[in-house]
Design an enzyme around this catalytic site. Structure first.
Site, PDB file in Angstrom:
ATOM      1  N   THR A 108       0.871  -1.177   0.000  1.00  0.00           N
ATOM      2  CA  THR A 108       0.000   0.000   0.000  1.00  0.00           C
ATOM      3  C   THR A 108       0.909   1.229   0.000  1.00  0.00           C
ATOM      4  O   THR A 108       2.096   1.129   0.307  1.00  0.00           O
ATOM      5  CB  THR A 108      -0.933   0.027   1.225  1.00  0.00           C
ATOM      6  OG1 THR A 108      -0.171   0.311   2.408  1.00  0.00           O
ATOM      7  CG2 THR A 108      -1.644  -1.311   1.387  1.00  0.00           C
ATOM      8  N   PRO A 118       5.834   3.912   1.410  1.00  0.00           N
ATOM      9  CA  PRO A 118       5.284   2.602   1.084  1.00  0.00           C
ATOM     10  C   PRO A 118       5.067   1.793   2.360  1.00  0.00           C
ATOM     11  O   PRO A 118       5.930   1.777   3.243  1.00  0.00           O
ATOM     12  CB  PRO A 118       6.348   1.969   0.183  1.00  0.00           C
ATOM     13  CG  PRO A 118       7.599   2.720   0.475  1.00  0.00           C
ATOM     14  CD  PRO A 118       7.203   4.104   0.890  1.00  0.00           C
ATOM     15  N   GLU A 119       3.913   1.173   2.463  1.00  0.00           N
ATOM     16  CA  GLU A 119       3.553   0.387   3.647  1.00  0.00           C
ATOM     17  C   GLU A 119       3.177  -1.023   3.192  1.00  0.00           C
ATOM     18  O   GLU A 119       2.073  -1.268   2.706  1.00  0.00           O
ATOM     19  CB  GLU A 119       2.359   1.030   4.369  1.00  0.00           C
ATOM     20  CG  GLU A 119       2.618   2.423   4.906  1.00  0.00           C
ATOM     21  CD  GLU A 119       2.942   2.414   6.390  1.00  0.00           C
ATOM     22  OE1 GLU A 119       3.048   1.308   6.972  1.00  0.00           O
ATOM     23  OE2 GLU A 119       3.080   3.512   6.963  1.00  0.00           O
ATOM     24  N   THR A 120       4.111  -1.969   3.336  1.00  0.00           N
ATOM     25  CA  THR A 120       3.769  -3.343   3.002  1.00  0.00           C
ATOM     26  C   THR A 120       2.838  -3.909   4.073  1.00  0.00           C
ATOM     27  O   THR A 120       2.824  -3.444   5.214  1.00  0.00           O
ATOM     28  CB  THR A 120       5.017  -4.223   2.892  1.00  0.00           C
ATOM     29  OG1 THR A 120       5.704  -4.204   4.142  1.00  0.00           O
ATOM     30  CG2 THR A 120       5.933  -3.743   1.793  1.00  0.00           C
TER      31      THR A 120
END
Length: 586
Positions: A212, A287-289
């Site tokens: 995300t 970015p947020e995994t």
């Protein structure tokens, strides 16, 4: 003998293309991340083998270990000023701000290596310089454990979110209380990147996406860059990740019990990385995994996104540079600055969201209903996306701010963040605009070491003021104008006043004994009939006040010559630019 030793060393050394360049992550089982020592050792190895890489220390951290930067430039040029003269774009990647979210640490090690060793990737660096901070929160990375990320699926061990002083560094970009943040500010201001990426792992709901993305909030960016982000950069990243089989969605922050309730765009005030970057017309990404996906795909998707960012900047370097230059130009002419923002639910988009059905079942702990996401029931359906913000409180730009030299902690922060300052070389009495703090709200509990103020109400007064030799003047016709407005205007969300740096003026240093001041107050009212009239009106309008003798004495005291002039007076003064001041550059 010396010639023999040199020949022996030449014959026994391993050429770069034959060495084992696998990272600790690649040598592991897919669920391990590099330690701090392994990470820095790997970059030292790259630095020794490739002239295109420069690894160097850029300042201290609270851990006692230095903050490092890795500069990748095809001609080996690691000087920020020289790179700028060559009209190259700069991409800055920062990892490990939360070392329990380490995907970016491992992905960047592989990315830098591949950009050095693979011809097709090297071509992407022809018109840009890549700068990587291997680990930002060195303190937290050294605090290695296997339990503090209870919601996360691997790796086996990882670092801790807080730094050595238990600060969350992703709340310290504006107040800069940690050595880490101060070193970062120096690095950021030297490079002034066009794009800044800081890697993270999410918390929250379950869904199908591995990656995300938080981007700089479009309305808070300068309009030129906000338009560029929405029309060019973001579409390219989303399309590129989709082609690479890593579909993305905006960061999953939602308005209700589940994502179907509607996603909300992240409100990135300057305490956060993307909000800080926006103050200097830099586009930021977080970015947020997804925490519940396995560690290997989290690393791989982070690698893919970083690569997509670099590829885009390479392809669109000219347009990106033009947009940044135009935003910088327009900023100098900007006169009105938003200080607070409000979510505008009239601005709504529709996204096709790939989630899992939310269901309920009895809790084994409480026996009561508990939520869970059913991975056997995936769905793709439209959800609303609220990503529009409108300005709340705004402020007109003054010609300059006057900062008394006594406030050295403020001066240090301004200097560290690229503010151009001048100093008075002689005393002068001039008319200024002073502001008095009429009212404010304060959080009941500490947040990142502070009781944060908000909803600040000001009273502005034109008055003569003695300015002292050595006091500082910050003009607003400079690139740091927005930074100055959002730190020195008390009503701004992350102003230095909001963070409590000026709290000493909120406490009175002198006061009165009621039985003594009664006679003085009576004399004040006899001499000032208008003040007497205002007092009587207030008593009539406020019955509680009319029955409180102490409150009435306080009211008269604060409006008399006996009240201390500095009480609740905000120390930073606004100047019109017409003042006759003798100054020198700092």
């Amino acid at each position: 003998m010396l010639l023999t030793l040199m020949l022996t060393a030449a014959l026994t050394s391993t050429p770069p293309d034959q060495a084992d360049w696998r990272t600790p992550f690649e040598r592991g089982n897919g669920n391990t991340t590099a330690t701090y020592a392994e990470c820095i050792a790997y970059y030292k190895k790259l630095d020794a083998a490739y002239s295109e890489v420069t690894l160097r220390e850029v300042g201290p951290t609270d851990s006692g270990e230095p903050l490092h930067e890795v500069v990748v430039s095809l001609d080996g040029d690691a000087d920020p000023s020289s790179v700028r003269r060559k009209n190259r774009r700069v991409v800055l990647i920062q990892n490990g701000i939360h070392p329990g979210e380490p995907e970016g640490i491992d992905a960047s090690m592989m990315l830098v290596r591949d950009y050095l060793q693979q011809k097709k990737l090297r071509a992407q660096l022809e018109n840009l310089t890549l700068v990587v901070v291997p680990v930002y929160n060195v303190d937290g990375m050294l605090n290695r454990n296997a339990t503090t990320r209870a919601n996360q699926n691997g790796p086996e061990q990882y670092g801790f979110r807080g730094n050595g002083r238990h600060y969350d560094l992703n709340r310290d970009y504006i107040k800069q209380e940690t050595r880490n943040a101060r070193s970062f500010a120096k690095l950021f201001q030297q490079w002034r990147p066009e794009v800044f990426v800081e890697t993270h792992t999410s918390n929250g709901a379950d869904y199908q996406y591995t990656m995300t993305l938080i981007a700089s909030q479009k309305d808070k960016l300068h309009p030129v860059l906000g338009q560029y982000l929405q029309q060019r950069l973001l579409p390219a990243l989303y399309q590129g990740m989709e082609k690479r089989k890593w579909p993305m969605t905006p960061y999953v922050d939602f308005d209700g019990p589940t994502p179907e309730s509607g996603l909300i765009g992240f409100s990135d005030s300057p305490r956060y990385s993307t909000g800080y970057a926006a103050l200097f017309n830099c586009i930021g990404f977080m970015p947020e995994t997804h925490m519940l996906k396995a560690f290997r795909p989290r690393v791989e998707s982070t690698y893919a996104l970083l690569d997509e960012v670099i590829r885009f900047v390479h392809r669109d370097a000219e347009a990106l540079g033009a947009a940044r230059a135009e935003a910088d130009r327009q900023l100098l002419a900007q006169t009105l600055f938003p200080l607070t923002w409000q979510l505008d639910k009239q601005q709504v988009e529709t996204l096709q969201f790939r989630g899992y059905e939310s269901r309920s079942k009895p809790s084994e702990v409480s026996g009561l209903p508990r939520q869970y996401y059913d991975r056997a029931a995936p769905y793709t359906r439209p959800v609303k996306y609220y990503n529009g913000y409108r300005p709340g409180v705004t402020a007109e730009k003054p010609a300059a701010y006057l900062i008394p030299q006594a406030w050295e902690t403020i001066i240090e922060r301004l200097q560290r963040n690229g503010v151009q300052l001048r100093r008075l070389t002689q005393d002068a009495t001039v008319e200024v605009e002073a502001r008095y703090i009429e009212d404010f709200q304060t959080t009941p509990r500490p947040f990142e070491g502070h009781y944060v103020h908000s909803q600040v109400q000001l009273r502005a007064v034109r008055q003569p003021q003695l300015l002292r030799r050595g006091d500082y003047v910050a003009r607003l016709d400079q690139p740091a104008a927005r930074y100055l407005m959002e730190t020195l205007e008390p009503q701004a969300v992350d102003s230095f006043f909001a963070w409590g740096f000026f709290d000493s003026v909120l406490q009175s240093k002198e006061h009165f004994s009621p039985y003594v001041f009664e006679d003085l107050a009576a004399e004040v009212l006899r001499r000032q009939p208008e003040l007497r009239r205002q007092l009587e009106e207030k008593k009539q309008a406020d019955p509680k006040f009319a029955q409180d003798a102490q409150a009435q004495l306080e009211w008269v005291y604060r409006r008399s010559e006996y009240s201390e002039p500095g009480y609740r007076r905000y120390p930073v003064l606004r100047l019109t630019g017409n003042e006759q001041l003798v100054m020198r550059n700092e």
